[in-house]
Write an enzyme that holds these catalytic residues in place. Structure first.
Site, mmCIF file in Angstrom:
data_model
loop_
_atom_site.group_PDB
_atom_site.id
_atom_site.type_symbol
_atom_site.label_atom_id
_atom_site.label_comp_id
_atom_site.label_asym_id
_atom_site.label_seq_id
_atom_site.Cartn_x
_atom_site.Cartn_y
_atom_site.Cartn_z
ATOM 1 N N LYS A 150 -7.750 1.522 -2.511
ATOM 2 C CA LYS A 150 -7.334 1.104 -1.172
ATOM 3 C C LYS A 150 -7.399 2.258 -0.175
ATOM 4 O O LYS A 150 -7.929 2.113 0.931
ATOM 5 C CB LYS A 150 -5.911 0.537 -1.224
ATOM 6 C CG LYS A 150 -5.297 0.206 0.131
ATOM 7 C CD LYS A 150 -6.026 -0.918 0.859
ATOM 8 C CE LYS A 150 -5.448 -1.180 2.248
ATOM 9 N NZ LYS A 150 -4.114 -1.784 2.225
ATOM 10 N N LYS A 171 -0.671 4.953 8.605
ATOM 11 C CA LYS A 171 0.019 5.113 7.322
ATOM 12 C C LYS A 171 -0.983 5.291 6.177
ATOM 13 O O LYS A 171 -0.857 6.207 5.353
ATOM 14 C CB LYS A 171 0.898 3.899 7.061
ATOM 15 C CG LYS A 171 1.457 3.823 5.636
ATOM 16 C CD LYS A 171 1.919 2.416 5.318
ATOM 17 C CE LYS A 171 2.091 2.229 3.825
ATOM 18 N NZ LYS A 171 2.426 0.841 3.452
ATOM 19 N N THR A 185 0.863 -1.177 0.000
ATOM 20 C CA THR A 185 0.000 0.000 0.000
ATOM 21 C C THR A 185 0.898 1.224 0.000
ATOM 22 O O THR A 185 1.593 1.496 0.991
ATOM 23 C CB THR A 185 -0.921 0.017 1.229
ATOM 24 O OG1 THR A 185 -1.794 -1.115 1.183
ATOM 25 C CG2 THR A 185 -1.775 1.283 1.254
#
Length: 307
Positions: free
Chosen positions: A171, A246, A96
């Protein structure tokens, strides 16, 4: 059909994903800078490669699962995986990372004569171990069609979201929803406690009413109602708070760059950044309920102390 795969990054997510590929009959050459991660993968049937480049040189497909965009771009650099791999190798990055970094990785792969797909995942360590991840993929349709049989070994669903970087975009949008909803669910439980309502009563109502969501019914932030949730294991991470921080940071960067009015997304990024840097450093992201409860107790105490 058996495929020779290189799997780079064999940590909490990559290790189980690689193991599932081995169980499906594929030859998996693995590499990780952390010896304990590599050793655990070898125990599950992954073949030890001397380096990431060595693994890539023998593979039909190279899969990467790395912490950040800088790691992906470094490995995709002039002396790295792209140079070592045979012409036309398919690169699938399941990390990611920032959308811009993902697009840069696609460009580098194409310039080196390879094909590529960004395919970040949702489902956490539990999903990686069970092979029930959801993959969100970006890249050419032909690349997705080739990768899909591998993705569906590691997960239960793979969605082609569009061109290069589209998987990363999906995502961070998905995890912005998840982060905001977990905070909302946690605040509701803390409010219910202050009103004398039991956790089970709130769960029984909200899980069958308009408050129903994944953060409540699968990853419930309080012990009891959902036995499999991390709350029943002292918040041992399924999806760690620093990883949520994050992802929300990536979403916040995209929000600001795009001029999007996303007050809740930005606030969620702030709250998770603070939680991950403090008490939540080694907790599941649902452990933020503890921080909300502690802050609420402090606020009540200060209110009571006011003359």
């Amino acid at each position: 059909m058996t495929t020779t795969l290189a799997f780079i990054g064999l940590g909490h997510m990559g290790g189980p994903m690689a193991a599932n590929l081995v169980r499906a009959g594929h030859r998996v050459l693995g590499h990780d800078l952390v010896e304990s991660c590599l050793a655990a993968a070898v125990e599950s049937g992954v073949e030890r490669a001397g380096s990431a480049a060595e693994a890539a040189a023998m593979a039909d497909v190279v899969i990467t699962m790395l912490p950040a965009g800088r790691h992906v771009l470094s490995l995709y650099g002039p002396e790295g995986l792209l140079a070592a791999a045979r012409p036309g190798t398919l690169f699938v990055d399941c990390s990611t990372i920032d959308v811009a970094d993902s697009r840069a990785a696609h460009t580098a792969a194409e310039a080196a004569g390879h094909r590529s797909l960004d395919a970040p995942v949702s489902g956490g360590v539990v999903g990686a171990e069970a092979g029930t991840l959801t993959f969100m993929a970006g890249g050419e349709e032909a690349a997705f069609a080739e990768a899909e049989p591998l993705l569906t070994v590691m997960g239960k669903k793979a969605v082609h979201c569009g061109a290069a970087g589209a998987g990363q975009a999906a995502k961070i949008c998905n995890n912005m929803i998840l982060g905001v909803s977990m905070i909302a669910v946690s605040e509701a439980f803390v409010l219910a406690e202050s009103l004398g309502l039991s956790d089970q009563a709130l769960f029984d109502v909200a899980s069958a009413a308009s408050g129903q969501c994944w953060a409540l019914t699968v990853n419930c932030p309080v012990p009891g109602p959902v036995p499999g949730s991390p709350a029943n294991r002292d918040y041992r991470p399924g999806f760690a708070a620093p990883l949520m921080a994050k992802d929300l940071g990536l979403a916040a960067n995209a929000v600001r760059a795009g001029g999007v009015d996303a007050e809740l997304g930005l606030r969620a990024a702030e709250l998770y950044a603070r939680f991950a840097e403090g008490s939540g450093a080694d907790q599941d992201f649902s452990g933020i309920v503890r921080a909300i409860r502690a802050a609420s107790t402090t606020a009540d105490a200060e209110k009571g102390a006011t003359p």
